[in-house]
Scaffold this motif. Structure first.
Motif, PDB file in Angstrom:
ATOM      1  N   ILE A 141       0.849  -1.208   0.000  1.00  0.00           N
ATOM      2  CA  ILE A 141       0.000   0.000   0.000  1.00  0.00           C
ATOM      3  C   ILE A 141       0.878   1.250   0.000  1.00  0.00           C
ATOM      4  CG2 ILE A 141      -1.816   1.266   1.247  1.00  0.00           C
ATOM      5  CD1 ILE A 141      -2.982  -1.491   2.050  1.00  0.00           C
ATOM      6  N   VAL A 142       1.998   1.190   0.716  1.00  0.00           N
ATOM      7  CA  VAL A 142       2.943   2.322   0.716  1.00  0.00           C
ATOM      8  C   VAL A 142       3.495   2.529  -0.701  1.00  0.00           C
ATOM      9  CG1 VAL A 142       5.114   3.207   1.661  1.00  0.00           C
ATOM     10  CG2 VAL A 142       3.560   1.912   3.145  1.00  0.00           C
ATOM     11  N   GLN A 143       3.837   1.415  -1.357  1.00  0.00           N
ATOM     12  CA  GLN A 143       4.387   1.510  -2.722  1.00  0.00           C
ATOM     13  C   GLN A 143       3.347   2.034  -3.715  1.00  0.00           C
ATOM     14  OE1 GLN A 143       5.812  -2.497  -3.120  1.00  0.00           O
ATOM     15  NE2 GLN A 143       7.509  -2.145  -1.706  1.00  0.00           N
ATOM     16  N   SER A 187      -4.732   2.767   9.852  1.00  0.00           N
ATOM     17  CA  SER A 187      -5.824   2.702   8.870  1.00  0.00           C
ATOM     18  C   SER A 187      -5.377   3.226   7.509  1.00  0.00           C
ATOM     19  CB  SER A 187      -7.075   3.435   9.359  1.00  0.00           C
ATOM     20  OG  SER A 187      -6.794   4.781   9.656  1.00  0.00           O
ATOM     21  N   CYS A 188      -4.234   3.898   7.453  1.00  0.00           N
ATOM     22  CA  CYS A 188      -3.703   4.330   6.151  1.00  0.00           C
ATOM     23  C   CYS A 188      -3.091   3.159   5.394  1.00  0.00           C
ATOM     24  CB  CYS A 188      -2.673   5.447   6.317  1.00  0.00           C
ATOM     25  SG  CYS A 188      -1.090   4.917   7.013  1.00  0.00           S
ATOM     26  N   LEU A 189      -2.861   2.026   6.082  1.00  0.00           N
ATOM     27  CA  LEU A 189      -2.277   0.851   5.429  1.00  0.00           C
ATOM     28  C   LEU A 189      -3.278  -0.300   5.354  1.00  0.00           C
ATOM     29  CD1 LEU A 189       1.408   0.682   6.756  1.00  0.00           C
ATOM     30  CD2 LEU A 189       0.490   1.832   4.744  1.00  0.00           C
ATOM     31  N   VAL A 190      -4.567   0.038   5.392  1.00  0.00           N
ATOM     32  CA  VAL A 190      -5.616  -0.972   5.227  1.00  0.00           C
ATOM     33  C   VAL A 190      -6.476  -0.486   4.070  1.00  0.00           C
ATOM     34  CG1 VAL A 190      -7.641  -2.052   6.296  1.00  0.00           C
ATOM     35  CG2 VAL A 190      -5.646  -1.494   7.704  1.00  0.00           C
ATOM     36  N   LEU A 191      -6.810  -1.364   3.142  1.00  0.00           N
ATOM     37  CA  LEU A 191      -7.719  -0.951   2.079  1.00  0.00           C
ATOM     38  C   LEU A 191      -9.133  -0.930   2.658  1.00  0.00           C
ATOM     39  CD1 LEU A 191      -6.405  -2.971  -1.006  1.00  0.00           C
ATOM     40  CD2 LEU A 191      -5.954  -0.568  -0.406  1.00  0.00           C
TER      41      LEU A 191
END
Ligand SMILES: Cc1cc2nc3c(=O)[nH]c(=O)nc-3n(C[C@H](O)[C@H](O)[C@H](O)COP(=O)(O)OP(=O)(O)OC[C@H]3O[C@@H](n4cnc5c(N)ncnc54)[C@H](O)[C@@H]3O)c2cc1C
Ligand code: FES
Ligand code: FES
Lengths: 289, 166
Positions: A35-37, B61-65
């Motif tokens: 997701i970071v990428q 939550s910024c790293l969860v879709l």
């Protein structure tokens, strides 16, 4: 703009079909790299295949002393399996050095391995442990040693449609244990300048009968250093054997200079860290730690 | 572009939203769900300002879709207080002046509450390690650590009182 699709297959076969159908599709495990990428524009898949709903992907199974860890098992989930923590403390501690609690509640060893960062923390520990991975793909299933998965920074030996379903740890012999240490500027939330994983087996007299030493952040991929393990075998881990091991470690290093450390510093530290790690693994093997 | 319909539970109540595959849970919480307590400090997992509980596990939550929330339960900082009664962690943050600009505070509150649920009596080292994924540019952390310790002590008192009343 191309649209992104999201898939959450329930079976391995469905996942393979989805991955094989779209060469830009990406597997999603914990998403802490992917997701970071995607946000940063470094990855632009047109399909995401979330493998967390595929059965057995999020479990730890112990069987006759062997362990199978589902590739999408979060790092913190492994802490709940007492037998695994006892048999492979080095692997569990390496995975639980990744990021923060928030990150480890999502991050997986499968993702750490397939992201193929030279500095990934769980890879040297898995290599030292002699771990293998089970890979499924369009032409079936294959089992390969962990060290054969990453081939270059960010690149793996997986082919189109393949993904890792399971990480396998062998039977732990008596008087045998492992450890992982990394050197970083902060104690949490930073990237390893050097990482060292060691797994050691001793006989009743305390003589080393088998040892595997693996390093991170000192080459384009995590590496196994067979000469370093060999330097310990037959010794009681005395000063001379440890020095020979550290020399073999330094000789295997091919690091780069970057903001976290120079090549020279990384090489010197790799020797120091491998010694410290070996002593922890040996103390655990003797039941002292 | 067709949107994906997601049904989930947020702070105990059923919630439904439409999202794109690439949207994060944080985008949806702050956007269509209007819950702006969770903050976006970095969008890369480093700052912890977006910390929420996803099926009782604290995550960024910024790293969860957002689509991953389907069928799951989410708890955000908005659900920490019971009506107008602050949770001990919140009250002790105020009491100890554990915030200045306040941007990091929602993440710290959610993370500290999660810590005290698994470890009712953490020492300073345990508190600092647990909160390593939450960054604060203002306080220097000391007052935060003291506030969490004080909240832990208060919660232990409360549960003792509850036990002796029972
Ligand atoms: C704040 C922060 C701190 C971090 N700190 C560390 C650290 O200290 N040490 C460290 O090593 N890493 C660290 N990382 C990186 C990351 O958390 C780890 O690499 C993690 O293990 C990745 O796992 P994941 O499940 O989240 O992978 P994902 O992001 O889901 O996937 C990573 C890559 O692997 C592929 N992939 C995932 N699973 C599979 C599979 N089963 N089969 C085939 N391909 C797959 C994906 O397509 C993607 O390309 C950090 C990340 C963040 C955001
Ligand atoms: S916004 Fe999610 S960790 Fe910073
Ligand atoms: S109070 Fe300002 S960032 Fe923490």
């Amino acid at each position: 703009m191309t649209t992104l699709t999201y898939h959450a297959p329930r079976t391995r076969e469905e996942a393979v079909a989805l991955l094989a159908a779209d060469p830009t599709a990406k597997v999603l495990s914990g998403g802490t790299d992917l997701i970071v990428q995607m946000r940063g524009g470094r990855a632009a898949p047109t399909a995401i295949v979330d493998i967390k709903n595929v059965s057995a992907m999020m479990s730890v199974l112990g069987n006759d002393g062997r362990y199978s860890i589902g590739a999408a098992m979060p790092c913190t989930g492994m802490l709940r399996d007492e037998g695994l923590c006892k048999a492979w403390p080095g692997v569990v501690e390496a995975a639980n050095l990744i990021g923060s609690v928030q990150v480890r509640n999502r991050a997986t060893m499968g993702g750490n391995l397939c992201n193929a960062s030279p500095a990934a923390d769980s890879i040297p520990a898995l290599i030292a442990a002699g771990a293998t991975v089970l890979i499924v793909g369009p032409s079936g299933i294959r089992e390969v040693p962990v060290e054969q998965v990453p081939v270059a920074p960010g690149k793996t030996s997986l082919t189109a449609g393949e993904f890792v379903v399971e990480i396998r740890l062998p039977v732990r012999p008596a008087r045998s244990s492992d450890a992982y240490l990394r050197s970083i500027p902060r104690t949490e939330m930073d990237i390893a300048v050097v990482g060292a994983g060691v797994s050691i087996t001793l006989d009743e007299a305390g003589t080393c009968t088998a040892a595997r030493v693996a390093l991170g952040a000192v080459a384009p991929t995590a590496i196994l250093v067979p000469e370093a393990g060999a330097a310990l075998v037959g010794s009681k881990l005395d000063g001379a054997a440890m020095d020979a091991m550290a020399a073999a470690v330094r000789a295997a290093c091919r690091p780069i200079d970057d903001k976290r450390g120079t090549a020279e510093y990384r090489t010197a530290m790799a020797g120091v860290l491998a010694k410290r790690t070996a002593l922890i693994a040996a103390a655990r093997a003797k039941g002292e730690a | 572009m067709s949107k994906i319909a997601v049904s989930t539970t947020v702070n105990g109540d059923p919630a439904e939203f439409l999202c794109d595959a690439g949207e994060t849970l944080l985008d949806v919480l702050r956007g269509s769900l209007g819950l702006t307590g969770s903050k976006e400090g970095c969008a890369s997992g480093d700052c912890g300002a977006c910390t929420v509980m996803l099926n009782s596990q604290m995550v960024c939550s910024c790293l969860v879709l957002a689509v991953e929330a389907e069928g799951k339960s989410i708890a955000t900082v908005e659900g920490v207080a019971e009506g107008s009664v602050l949770h001990p962690v919140q009250r002790q943050f105020l009491e100890h002046g554990a915030l200045q600009c306040g941007f990091c505070t929602p993440g710290f509150i959610v993370a500290a509450k999660a810590l005290l649920e698994v470890n009712p009596d953490p020492d300073e080292t345990e508190i600092r390690y647990w909160l390593a994924g939450n960054l604060c540019r203002c306080t220097g952390y000391d007052k935060i650590v003291r506030a969490v310790s004080a909240a832990a002590a208060e919660l232990r008192q409360d549960s003792k009182a509850q036990r002796s009343a029972a």
